[in-house]
Design an enzyme around this catalytic site. Structure first.
Site, PDB file in Angstrom:
ATOM      1  N   GLY A  60      40.540  37.012  41.205  1.00  0.00           N
ATOM      2  CA  GLY A  60      41.383  38.048  41.730  1.00  0.00           C
ATOM      3  C   GLY A  60      40.711  38.714  42.367  1.00  0.00           C
ATOM      4  O   GLY A  60      39.408  38.505  42.429  1.00  0.00           O
ATOM      5  N   CYS A  61      41.172  39.776  43.261  1.00  0.00           N
ATOM      6  CA  CYS A  61      40.474  40.458  44.134  1.00  0.00           C
ATOM      7  C   CYS A  61      39.650  41.620  43.196  1.00  0.00           C
ATOM      8  O   CYS A  61      38.632  42.351  43.458  1.00  0.00           O
ATOM      9  CB  CYS A  61      41.551  41.092  44.976  1.00  0.00           C
ATOM     10  SG  CYS A  61      40.702  42.300  46.216  1.00  0.00           S
ATOM     11  N   GLN A  62      40.539  42.186  41.999  1.00  0.00           N
ATOM     12  CA  GLN A  62      39.819  42.902  41.079  1.00  0.00           C
ATOM     13  C   GLN A  62      39.023  42.461  39.864  1.00  0.00           C
ATOM     14  O   GLN A  62      37.959  43.054  39.545  1.00  0.00           O
ATOM     15  CB  GLN A  62      40.972  43.977  40.574  1.00  0.00           C
ATOM     16  CG  GLN A  62      41.843  44.576  41.880  1.00  0.00           C
ATOM     17  CD  GLN A  62      41.225  45.875  42.302  1.00  0.00           C
ATOM     18  OE1 GLN A  62      40.472  46.341  41.677  1.00  0.00           O
ATOM     19  NE2 GLN A  62      41.427  46.398  43.478  1.00  0.00           N
TER      20      GLN A  62
ATOM     21  N   SER B 178      46.133  41.961  41.782  1.00  0.00           N
ATOM     22  CA  SER B 178      45.363  41.056  42.313  1.00  0.00           C
ATOM     23  C   SER B 178      44.177  40.741  41.238  1.00  0.00           C
ATOM     24  O   SER B 178      43.075  40.551  41.178  1.00  0.00           O
ATOM     25  CB  SER B 178      44.483  41.349  43.569  1.00  0.00           C
ATOM     26  OG  SER B 178      44.272  42.679  43.548  1.00  0.00           O
TER      27      SER B 178
ATOM     28  N   HIS C 167      35.710  45.994  45.703  1.00  0.00           N
ATOM     29  CA  HIS C 167      34.510  45.892  46.528  1.00  0.00           C
ATOM     30  C   HIS C 167      34.764  46.549  47.626  1.00  0.00           C
ATOM     31  O   HIS C 167      33.977  46.467  48.723  1.00  0.00           O
ATOM     32  CB  HIS C 167      34.258  44.341  46.585  1.00  0.00           C
ATOM     33  CG  HIS C 167      35.261  43.374  47.050  1.00  0.00           C
ATOM     34  ND1 HIS C 167      35.992  43.835  48.467  1.00  0.00           N
ATOM     35  CD2 HIS C 167      36.382  42.398  46.622  1.00  0.00           C
ATOM     36  CE1 HIS C 167      36.950  42.824  48.481  1.00  0.00           C
ATOM     37  NE2 HIS C 167      36.896  41.804  47.488  1.00  0.00           N
TER      38      HIS C 167
END
Lengths: 140, 406
Positions: A50-52, A118, B362
């Site tokens: 995931g993005c997180q 995410s 990020h």
């Protein structure tokens, strides 16, 4: 117990929490307690990025039942994983494919499984179902 | 005189909203800022009173709308002190501005073996467009490294900017860490070697006064939505001499003078780089945002935001096991941190439940995270509509959550 009975049991457990803080404390607790994911399984092919947060899922057959193991680097994600494993692991592919995961919404964690999140959880549920499809085909 | 915080908070309708039943505490201003009523009204007014396609219409509404759009360009010109208003190109945002330069500059000036220099601090949108050019043209992308504080290491700048270097593209302020880069110094070094410099101002334009002539940068990019304006409008400032030489970015209406199947001639600046119907409601909204900021006073905004930043640092420093990521001497408006080994996603999720919006992850700057060997950070970013009470809530929230993780 059937998948639905376990879902009912979880909903019952969560109904005891009045405050979101208690609910998340519980998720943290069961997230911390989730064990059994072997380091050998921490492979690229088992990773759902995931993005997180990252989620790893492994599945294997035990007789006609699928045993899921999963892990995440984020504890809340891991807590929800622990619930998914409790509901789906140790079931036959047919049971898994025939299930509706209604408990997530009932206990107020639906937004963690929405496509806009995410955290890899939605992809994890899809992956668990895909394993069921694959094992079912293999079992013939 | 201080800013009138009470009035300012009333100017932003969204600040009255509740999140999970709690008053919104918004510390995600580096991602996007909220819009004051005057901006929302200005955009609505376009559609209610004079919406019409611009530039070539002969009718009344088209003329009114064209005028509003071109006035917005002049507003931006004055805001950044550009020499000419045709040096202001409207784009969709910083990302498109950088892609425009990457693409058009490459088409005009770059050959295999040439080098482009960025820094390790960049947002992905100032890395990936150049990597695309790397593939397309066989150029090489190099970067200025950062130290443990998250500051650019300029020791080898004379090697990094060499005879192969064709352009330097650097963030004014880092989105992930808040580091203010010494862009004036970098521009001087690059110019001494006849290398042009592009500045990614996405995180700077809302915090510091930008004078492109004084900086002497060759390009400066920013987004409207981070400057209290609408989403979908952005700006590329470029020096006339570069823009005139560069090939167009996209083809279409607006950007041409004559079209035939035998050949097409391009329009003059700025239209050469504005193919298709421009975002005239966005430009008008952006002009309203600039007006609003100038009415409050950029110096007062800057002063108050520094005060907030100092207050936030003093509050956060007191939290056990906090680790600040990015401790540059010269930084602004962004605080990136981790608490013990709590995953940023967990902290962000729990803060959200308290009505506190921070960003985790990020921050589209993965090379920065790789440098610090972390999966991401929790980032609180401030605006002049934030209050010290909100910072207290953030600090208290973090402490409460950290206790849950034991």
């Amino acid at each position: 117990m059937t998948i639905n009975e376990i879902q009912e049991e979880i909903i019952e457990e969560f109904s005891a929490f009045d405050e979101w803080m208690d609910k998340y404390s519980y998720l943290i607790e069961i997230g911390n307690d989730l064990e059994g994911f072997k380091d050998d399984w921490r492979l690229e092919q088992n990773l759902i990025e995931g993005c997180q947060s990252k989620v790893w899922v492994h599945a294997e057959l035990d007789g006609d039942k699928i045993i899921y193991s999963a892990d995440s680097d984020a504890i809340i994600t891991k807590g929800i994983i622990a619930l998914l494993i409790r509901v789906l692991s140790g079931r036959t592919p047919d049971e898994i494919l025939g299930s509706e995961l209604s408990f997530i919404e009932e206990i107020g964690l639906k937004d963690h499984l929405s496509p806009t999140r995410s955290n890899g959880l939605l992809a994890m549920v899809k992956q668990m179902r895909l394993y069921a499809v694959a094992f079912k085909a293999k079992m013939g | 005189m201080n800013i009138n915080l009470e009035q300012i908070r009333k100017d932003f309708p969204i600040l009255q909203e509740l999140v999970h039943g709690k008053p919104l505490v918004y510390f995600d201003n580096a991602a996007t800022t909220h819009k004051p009523r005057v901006v929302i009204d200005a955009v609505a007014e376009v559609y209610e009173k004079y919406n019409s396609n611009i530039h070539r219409g002969v009718h009344h509404l088209s003329n009114v709308c064209t005028q509003a759009h071109e006035n917005a360009r002049i507003k931006v010109q004055q805001f950044i002190n550009a020499k000419h208003c045709h040096e202001v190109i409207f784009t969709r945002g910083t990302t498109e501005s950088i892609n425009l330069v990457a693409s058009s500059f490459a088409d005009t000036f770059l050959q295999a073996g040439d080098e482009i220099l960025v820094s390790q601090l960049e947002h992905h949108s100032n890395i990936v467009p150049w990597q695309l050019i790397e593939k397309r043209k066989g150029i090489k992308l190099r970067y200025i490294p950062i130290n443990e504080a998250g500051e650019l290491i300029l020791d080898n700048i004379n090697d990094l900017i060499n005879s192969k270097t064709k352009l330097v593209s650097i963030a004014h302020i880092s989105n992930a860490l808040g580091t203010i880069n010494p862009i004036k110094e970098i521009i001087e070094i690059a110019h001494a070697k006849d290398v042009p410099v592009m500045i990614d101002g996405a995180q700077a334009i809302q915090h510091v006064a930008v004078d492109v002539q004084q900086l002497d940068c060759d390009f400066y990019a920013f987004s409207g939505h981070k400057l209290y304006g609408p989403t979908g409008i952005g700006v590329l400032y470029g020096k006339e001499e570069w823009l005139n030489k560069m090939e167009p970015y996209q083809g279409g209406g607006e950007m041409i003078k004559t079209v035939s199947f035998e050949g097409t001639t391009y329009n003059e600046l700025p239209f050469k780089f504005e193919a298709g119907t421009p975002d005239f409601s966005g430009s008008v909204g952006l002009a309203a945002a600039i007006d609003y900021l100038q009415t409050i006073g950029l110096d007062k905004i800057d002063q108050y935001e520094h005060e907030l930043m100092d207050y936030a640092m003093s509050k956060l420093e007191a939290i056990p096991n906090i680790r600040f990521i990015g401790t540059a001497k010269n930084k602004t408006s962004v605080i990136s941190f981790l608490i013990g080994d709590i995953h940023p996603f967990d902290m962000g999720t729990m803060l959200d439940k308290m009505g506190i919006a921070v960003r985790t992850g990020h921050h589209c700057a993965q090379p920065v995270m790789q440098h610090f060997d972390i999966p991401g950070t929790i980032r609180a970013s401030f605006s002049f509509y934030n209050t010290k009470e909100e910072i207290d809530k953030l600090a208290e929230g973090i402490i409460r959550i950290a206790q849950l993780f034991g």
